[in-house]
Design a protein around this motif. Sequence first.
Motif, PDB file in Angstrom:
ATOM      1  N   GLU A  34      16.939  -6.480  39.761  1.00 42.01           N
ATOM      2  CA  GLU A  34      16.869  -7.890  40.150  1.00 42.01           C
ATOM      3  C   GLU A  34      18.136  -8.641  39.756  1.00 42.01           C
ATOM      4  O   GLU A  34      18.646  -9.462  40.523  1.00 42.01           O
ATOM      5  CB  GLU A  34      15.647  -8.550  39.505  1.00 42.01           C
ATOM      6  CG  GLU A  34      14.328  -8.192  40.156  1.00 42.01           C
ATOM      7  CD  GLU A  34      13.191  -9.022  39.590  1.00 42.01           C
ATOM      8  OE1 GLU A  34      12.881 -10.073  40.174  1.00 42.01           O
ATOM      9  OE2 GLU A  34      12.635  -8.619  38.549  1.00 42.01           O
ATOM     10  N   LEU A  35      18.654  -8.344  38.555  1.00 39.32           N
ATOM     11  CA  LEU A  35      19.876  -9.005  38.104  1.00 39.32           C
ATOM     12  C   LEU A  35      21.046  -8.624  39.003  1.00 39.32           C
ATOM     13  O   LEU A  35      21.853  -9.484  39.394  1.00 39.32           O
ATOM     14  CB  LEU A  35      20.158  -8.622  36.649  1.00 39.32           C
ATOM     15  CG  LEU A  35      21.420  -9.218  36.024  1.00 39.32           C
ATOM     16  CD1 LEU A  35      21.368 -10.735  36.035  1.00 39.32           C
ATOM     17  CD2 LEU A  35      21.594  -8.704  34.596  1.00 39.32           C
ATOM     18  N   GLU A  36      21.166  -7.358  39.344  1.00 37.99           N
ATOM     19  CA  GLU A  36      22.254  -6.920  40.215  1.00 37.99           C
ATOM     20  C   GLU A  36      22.135  -7.544  41.606  1.00 37.99           C
ATOM     21  O   GLU A  36      23.146  -7.866  42.246  1.00 37.99           O
ATOM     22  CB  GLU A  36      22.249  -5.385  40.305  1.00 37.99           C
ATOM     23  CG  GLU A  36      22.672  -4.715  38.994  1.00 37.99           C
ATOM     24  CD  GLU A  36      22.461  -3.213  39.006  1.00 37.99           C
ATOM     25  OE1 GLU A  36      21.767  -2.729  39.947  1.00 37.99           O
ATOM     26  OE2 GLU A  36      22.981  -2.533  38.100  1.00 37.99           O
ATOM     27  N   HIS A  37      20.895  -7.756  42.074  1.00 37.73           N
ATOM     28  CA  HIS A  37      20.684  -8.402  43.365  1.00 37.73           C
ATOM     29  C   HIS A  37      21.164  -9.855  43.333  1.00 37.73           C
ATOM     30  O   HIS A  37      21.792 -10.336  44.298  1.00 37.73           O
ATOM     31  CB  HIS A  37      19.209  -8.331  43.742  1.00 37.73           C
ATOM     32  CG  HIS A  37      18.875  -8.978  45.048  1.00 37.73           C
ATOM     33  ND1 HIS A  37      19.348  -8.517  46.253  1.00 37.73           N
ATOM     34  CD2 HIS A  37      18.117 -10.085  45.329  1.00 37.73           C
ATOM     35  CE1 HIS A  37      18.901  -9.285  47.244  1.00 37.73           C
ATOM     36  NE2 HIS A  37      18.151 -10.244  46.704  1.00 37.73           N
ATOM     37  N   ILE A  38      20.880 -10.532  42.232  1.00 37.52           N
ATOM     38  CA  ILE A  38      21.324 -11.922  42.092  1.00 37.52           C
ATOM     39  C   ILE A  38      22.846 -11.993  42.093  1.00 37.52           C
ATOM     40  O   ILE A  38      23.447 -12.867  42.736  1.00 37.52           O
ATOM     41  CB  ILE A  38      20.748 -12.523  40.782  1.00 37.52           C
ATOM     42  CG1 ILE A  38      19.238 -12.701  40.909  1.00 37.52           C
ATOM     43  CG2 ILE A  38      21.420 -13.848  40.448  1.00 37.52           C
ATOM     44  CD1 ILE A  38      18.564 -13.094  39.615  1.00 37.52           C
ATOM     45  N   VAL A  39      23.494 -11.082  41.368  1.00 36.72           N
ATOM     46  CA  VAL A  39      24.960 -11.054  41.318  1.00 36.72           C
ATOM     47  C   VAL A  39      25.533 -10.794  42.713  1.00 36.72           C
ATOM     48  O   VAL A  39      26.508 -11.426  43.137  1.00 36.72           O
ATOM     49  CB  VAL A  39      25.441  -9.981  40.318  1.00 36.72           C
ATOM     50  CG1 VAL A  39      26.955  -9.818  40.389  1.00 36.72           C
ATOM     51  CG2 VAL A  39      25.011 -10.351  38.894  1.00 36.72           C
ATOM     52  N   GLN A  44      24.140 -11.503  45.618  1.00 35.32           N
ATOM     53  CA  GLN A  44      23.960 -12.703  46.429  1.00 35.32           C
ATOM     54  C   GLN A  44      25.021 -13.748  46.114  1.00 35.32           C
ATOM     55  O   GLN A  44      25.568 -14.383  47.019  1.00 35.32           O
ATOM     56  CB  GLN A  44      22.570 -13.288  46.184  1.00 35.32           C
ATOM     57  CG  GLN A  44      21.438 -12.550  46.881  1.00 35.32           C
ATOM     58  CD  GLN A  44      20.126 -13.276  46.717  1.00 35.32           C
ATOM     59  OE1 GLN A  44      19.738 -13.647  45.596  1.00 35.32           O
ATOM     60  NE2 GLN A  44      19.431 -13.509  47.811  1.00 35.32           N
ATOM     61  N   ALA A  45      25.306 -13.932  44.818  1.00 36.94           N
ATOM     62  CA  ALA A  45      26.330 -14.900  44.431  1.00 36.94           C
ATOM     63  C   ALA A  45      27.696 -14.484  44.957  1.00 36.94           C
ATOM     64  O   ALA A  45      28.475 -15.322  45.437  1.00 36.94           O
ATOM     65  CB  ALA A  45      26.356 -15.047  42.911  1.00 36.94           C
ATOM     66  N   ARG A  46      28.008 -13.188  44.891  1.00 38.10           N
ATOM     67  CA  ARG A  46      29.318 -12.710  45.335  1.00 38.10           C
ATOM     68  C   ARG A  46      29.499 -12.896  46.848  1.00 38.10           C
ATOM     69  O   ARG A  46      30.597 -13.123  47.335  1.00 38.10           O
ATOM     70  CB  ARG A  46      29.482 -11.237  44.940  1.00 38.10           C
ATOM     71  CG  ARG A  46      30.865 -10.678  45.258  1.00 38.10           C
ATOM     72  CD  ARG A  46      31.050  -9.283  44.685  1.00 38.10           C
ATOM     73  NE  ARG A  46      31.232  -9.324  43.232  1.00 38.10           N
ATOM     74  CZ  ARG A  46      30.408  -8.767  42.351  1.00 38.10           C
ATOM     75  NH1 ARG A  46      29.326  -8.132  42.780  1.00 38.10           N
ATOM     76  NH2 ARG A  46      30.639  -8.848  41.060  1.00 38.10           N
ATOM     77  N   GLU A  47      28.396 -12.806  47.582  1.00 39.41           N
ATOM     78  CA  GLU A  47      28.458 -12.972  49.036  1.00 39.41           C
ATOM     79  C   GLU A  47      28.448 -14.438  49.454  1.00 39.41           C
ATOM     80  O   GLU A  47      28.448 -14.745  50.655  1.00 39.41           O
ATOM     81  CB  GLU A  47      27.275 -12.236  49.679  1.00 39.41           C
ATOM     82  CG  GLU A  47      27.355 -10.721  49.526  1.00 39.41           C
ATOM     83  CD  GLU A  47      26.053 -10.033  49.920  1.00 39.41           C
ATOM     84  OE1 GLU A  47      25.158 -10.733  50.448  1.00 39.41           O
ATOM     85  OE2 GLU A  47      25.927  -8.819  49.706  1.00 39.41           O
ATOM     86  N   ALA A 106      29.713 -17.505  41.990  1.00 42.99           N
ATOM     87  CA  ALA A 106      30.952 -16.784  42.314  1.00 42.99           C
ATOM     88  C   ALA A 106      32.154 -17.658  41.985  1.00 42.99           C
ATOM     89  O   ALA A 106      32.143 -18.875  42.227  1.00 42.99           O
ATOM     90  CB  ALA A 106      30.963 -16.394  43.784  1.00 42.99           C
ATOM     91  N   LEU A 107      33.212 -17.067  41.410  1.00 37.52           N
ATOM     92  CA  LEU A 107      34.444 -17.779  41.085  1.00 37.52           C
ATOM     93  C   LEU A 107      35.520 -17.428  42.108  1.00 37.52           C
ATOM     94  O   LEU A 107      35.593 -16.299  42.596  1.00 37.52           O
ATOM     95  CB  LEU A 107      34.923 -17.404  39.681  1.00 37.52           C
ATOM     96  CG  LEU A 107      33.951 -17.650  38.518  1.00 37.52           C
ATOM     97  CD1 LEU A 107      34.613 -17.246  37.199  1.00 37.52           C
ATOM     98  CD2 LEU A 107      33.505 -19.097  38.458  1.00 37.52           C
TER      99      LEU A 107
END
Length: 370
Positions: free
Chosen positions: A72-77, A79-82, A110-111
């Motif tokens: 779930e954490l990797e999925h959130i990351v 989504q943010a990156r996209e 995302a930065l």
Amino acid sequence: MSIVSNIAARAAAAMSRPPAFAGLDLLASAVVMVDGQGHISFANAAAENLLESSAKALARLQLGSQFTNPAELEHIVAQAREHKFSDVRQELVLERAGREPLHVHVIASALDEPADTVLIEFREIVQQMKQDREERLLDQSQVNKELIRNLAHEIKNPLGGIRGAAQLLEMELPPLHLTQLREYTQVIIKEADRLQTLVDRLLAPHRRPHIVGDVNIHEVLERVRSLMLAEFPSGLVIHRDYDASLPEFRGDKEQLIQTVLNIAHNAAQALASGIEKGDAEIVFKTRVARQVTMAKVRYNLALDLHIIDNGPGIPPAIRDRIFYPLVSGRDGGSGLGLTLAQTFVQQHLGVIECESRPGMTDFRILLPLP
């Protein structure tokens, strides 16, 4: 240290603490940055506490490797990156091998710089509850101390009169009835002495001067360990899990020895059946905690001391009252050991708390470090 290793250490420190992000160390919430491959490129001080590891040790590790359920954490990351959302927010329960799960509110953003970097903020849902509980316990402790002192002084004065009257009565007894009636006067005298001892123990922390000197916490733990193993030579194992980098601090060494000894002794008594079977264990664990709030004061560094046993756990009926005076989970217990431990810790401007379940009881002591 060689020149090469020194340069490498500085490089690693620089990677874990980029100047542009140095201010993130001041935040109470944990902040982690991951690069395009999911490796940790930065962790602030609160994240070091949350993940129980230094930024240097975390550098270049996969964020998901810190948890047993990272999907779930990797999925959130991802989504943010996209850039599907300006930021992604979700409450998660992150499982960790051999440790308590983390109940956190996760915010991922995302930065633009560095490219493909995602900033993740972890806010422990239970953190505010713990702070509120700590403040409540501190207030209750102050009230208890005042009540104990006043009550002890009120009991002490008539006790002396009762004991003196019983002694005078014994001296006036007729010789013919001396043996029979002396049993009664001796009961009065012995019970008065027992209550006097209890009152003295209640007043002891407030009478004894606070003797301050340089304290090495590992010397304290080794002293307690030797005392415990002398009392329980077989069936009990005391493991050491020390952080050798911990600095000395100013404190009362004898009070700290008594504090740890009271907790460890309670643990050993709860482990009685385990000691008979030979599988009783106590762990002394020390770590450095960063950016810690204790008694409404924030400290950059703190000693994080754990005394852990594998006993049956504290009965639920008294779990919230174990630091109250005269509350004991065993027959014949005075209920003063943990009260004195709490008093001594608070005199060092620290806090003491406890988590307990069947098979694991963890007393945690936090003390400010210079």
